[in-house]
Write a protein that holds these residues in place. Structure first.
Motif, PDB file in Angstrom:
ATOM      1  N   GLY A  42       8.740  12.305   1.604  1.00  0.00           N
ATOM      2  CA  GLY A  42       8.725  11.975   3.021  1.00  0.00           C
ATOM      3  C   GLY A  42       7.616  12.742   3.714  1.00  0.00           C
ATOM      4  N   THR A  43       6.704  12.034   4.353  1.00  0.00           N
ATOM      5  CA  THR A  43       5.512  12.651   4.931  1.00  0.00           C
ATOM      6  C   THR A  43       5.736  13.005   6.391  1.00  0.00           C
ATOM      7  OG1 THR A  43       4.041  11.449   3.439  1.00  0.00           O
ATOM      8  CG2 THR A  43       3.072  12.286   5.472  1.00  0.00           C
ATOM      9  N   ASP A  71       3.680   4.305   4.234  1.00  0.00           N
ATOM     10  CA  ASP A  71       4.602   4.571   3.128  1.00  0.00           C
ATOM     11  C   ASP A  71       5.078   6.018   3.245  1.00  0.00           C
ATOM     12  OD1 ASP A  71       2.524   6.162   2.135  1.00  0.00           O
ATOM     13  OD2 ASP A  71       2.295   5.057   0.253  1.00  0.00           O
ATOM     14  N   GLN A  72       5.899   6.459   2.302  1.00  0.00           N
ATOM     15  CA  GLN A  72       6.445   7.813   2.263  1.00  0.00           C
ATOM     16  C   GLN A  72       7.074   8.200   3.616  1.00  0.00           C
ATOM     17  OE1 GLN A  72       3.497   9.701  -1.219  1.00  0.00           O
ATOM     18  NE2 GLN A  72       3.671  10.725   0.751  1.00  0.00           N
ATOM     19  N   PHE A  73       8.045   7.390   4.051  1.00  0.00           N
ATOM     20  CA  PHE A  73       8.666   7.587   5.352  1.00  0.00           C
ATOM     21  C   PHE A  73       9.540   8.841   5.355  1.00  0.00           C
ATOM     22  CE2 PHE A  73       7.799   3.050   5.064  1.00  0.00           C
ATOM     23  CZ  PHE A  73       7.184   2.802   6.282  1.00  0.00           C
ATOM     24  N   PHE A  74       9.464   9.599   6.436  1.00  0.00           N
ATOM     25  CA  PHE A  74      10.221  10.841   6.601  1.00  0.00           C
ATOM     26  C   PHE A  74      11.584  10.540   7.204  1.00  0.00           C
ATOM     27  CE2 PHE A  74      11.239  14.291   9.724  1.00  0.00           C
ATOM     28  CZ  PHE A  74      11.690  15.220   8.793  1.00  0.00           C
ATOM     29  N   ALA A 120       5.281   9.321   8.440  1.00  0.00           N
ATOM     30  CA  ALA A 120       4.945   8.477   7.294  1.00  0.00           C
ATOM     31  C   ALA A 120       3.487   8.770   6.948  1.00  0.00           C
ATOM     32  CB  ALA A 120       5.134   6.994   7.596  1.00  0.00           C
ATOM     33  N   ARG A 121       3.029   8.230   5.822  1.00  0.00           N
ATOM     34  CA  ARG A 121       1.625   8.347   5.446  1.00  0.00           C
ATOM     35  C   ARG A 121       0.942   7.007   5.658  1.00  0.00           C
ATOM     36  NH1 ARG A 121      -0.183   9.360  -0.768  1.00  0.00           N
ATOM     37  NH2 ARG A 121       0.893   7.353  -0.918  1.00  0.00           N
ATOM     38  N   ASP A 122      -0.266   7.041   6.211  1.00  0.00           N
ATOM     39  CA  ASP A 122      -1.089   5.838   6.309  1.00  0.00           C
ATOM     40  C   ASP A 122      -1.793   5.653   4.970  1.00  0.00           C
ATOM     41  OD1 ASP A 122      -2.737   3.736   6.897  1.00  0.00           O
ATOM     42  OD2 ASP A 122      -3.579   4.612   8.717  1.00  0.00           O
TER      43      ASP A 122
END
Length: 270
Positions: free
Chosen positions: A63-64, A178-181, A170-172
Motif C-alpha cells: 500500500g503506497t 495501483d498499490q492502494f493504501f 496509491a502509486r501512479d
C-alpha cells in the motif's frame, strides 16, 4: 454526507488538527497533479514527513503512501509491504534499489495507532534513505535506519525522468493507479532538502503530539508541498486537498467525497 469520527490524534501548536483522510485500499487516492521531477533530481536530496494510521500493518499487497512509477527505470515510492516493513524505492535512470526499515514494523496484521514517518534521501552517491518512525499508540519506539549505499548516483538522479503526477494513497503506475493504501493519513510534508538530523524532526514536528508549522522556521525555504488532509483551505469539505505550502500542488480526490474526511476528537494516544 457524514464524517466518521476517531478518538485519537493530533494537536498542533498553532492550530488544532481536526481531520484526516480515510483511504479504502481499493480505488481511492489523491492525484497531486505534479510530477515532482526536480525533487528527485535536486542537489540537496529530499525529505518526506507524514502522519499515518495503517488499518492493516501487513496488507495482502503493498500500500503506497506517496509515489510514482514512470517506467521500470524511474520509480519513486514510499509504501508498506505485505511483510510489515516500511519501504522506500528510488530508481533513477535504471539505478537504485528498495530501501527498507532495518526492523519489521508490524509483527502481525494489527496496526493500532498513528505513526510519524520521516523518509530522507541524501543526494550523495554514497548515502541512502533513512526511515525514521515514531508510534503514537501508548509507547514510543526508537528510530530505525535503512541499509546504506543503495541509492542511485547523483548523475543518475539528475536524469530522473517522470512526467506523470505523484499520487497519495496509491502509486501512479505509468498513468494507472495501483498499490492502494488502506488507512488514514493526516499530514504529508515534502522538502527539497535532506534534513540531516532526522531524529530532530520528531521534536520539531510532532513532539508530545503537537505539530509544527513548516511555513515558519528554519526549514521553510525548502518546503515543496504540505497537504493537511482536511485542515487546509478545504476545511473538511469538497474534493480538493489544498497545498498549504503556497506552491500550488493541490491534490484532487479520486473516487472519494466528503465522507472520506475523518473528524478526529481528543488527543493522540501516547
Amino acid at each position: 454526507m457524514f464524517k466518521s469520527t476517531l478518538n485519537a490524534v493530533v494537536g498542533d501548536k498553532w492550530q488544532y488538527d481536526k481531520y484526516a483522510l480515510n483511504f479504502n485500499g481499493t480505488d481511492e487516492y489523491l492525484d497531486t497533479g505534479s510530477a515532482f521531477q526536480d525533487l528527485v533530481r535536486g542537489d540537496d536530496g529530499f525529505t518526506v514527513v507524514m502522519l499515518v494510521h495503517n488499518d492493516d500493518g501487513r496488507p495482502s499487497s503493498s500500500g503506497t503512501y506517496f509515489g510514482v512509477k514512470a517506467d521500470d527505470d524511474n520509480i519513486c515510492d514510499i509504501f508498506v509491504n505485505a511483510q510489515g516493513r516500511f519501504m522506500c524505492q528510488l530508481i533513477s535512470n535504471g539505478s537504485g534499489e528498495y530501501l527498507h526499515d532495518t526492523a519489521v514494523d508490524f509483527q502481525d496484521g494489527n496496526a493500532d495507532g498513528w505513526m510519524h514517518l520521516v523518509f530522507g534521501s541524501d543526494s550523495n552517491s554514497n548515502s541512502a534513505f533513512q526511515v525514521n518512525r515514531q508510534v503514537f499508540n501508548g509507547e514510543s519506539t526508537s528510530p530505525h535506519s535503512t541499509d546504506s549505499n543503495l541509492t542511485p548516483s547523483q548523475s543518475d538522479r539528475q536524469v530522473f525522468a517522470n512526467v506523470i503526477p505523484f499520487f497519495i494513497g496509491a502509486r501512479d503506475n505509468e498513468g494507472t493507479a495501483d498499490q492502494f493504501f488502506n488507512g488514514k493519513i493526516s499530514e504529508i510534508i515534502v522538502f527539497n532538502h535532506y534534513l540531516h538530523h532526522l531524529s530532530e524532526v520528531y521534536r520539531n514536528f510532532w513532539n508530545d503530539g503537537m505539530s509544527y508549522d513548516p511555513t515558519k522556521g528554519g526549514w521553510k525555504d525548502y518546503l515543496v508541498a504540505w497537504w493537511r488532509m482536511g485542515d487546509g483551505t478545504e476545511q473538511g469539505a469538497g474534493n480538493i486537498i489544498y497545498d498549504m505550502s503556497g506552491n500550488g500542488n493541490n491534490a484532487t480526490m479520486v473516487n472519494m467525497d466528503d465522507s472520506n474526511y475523518l473528524y478526529m476528537e481528543g488527543n493522540i494516544n501516547r
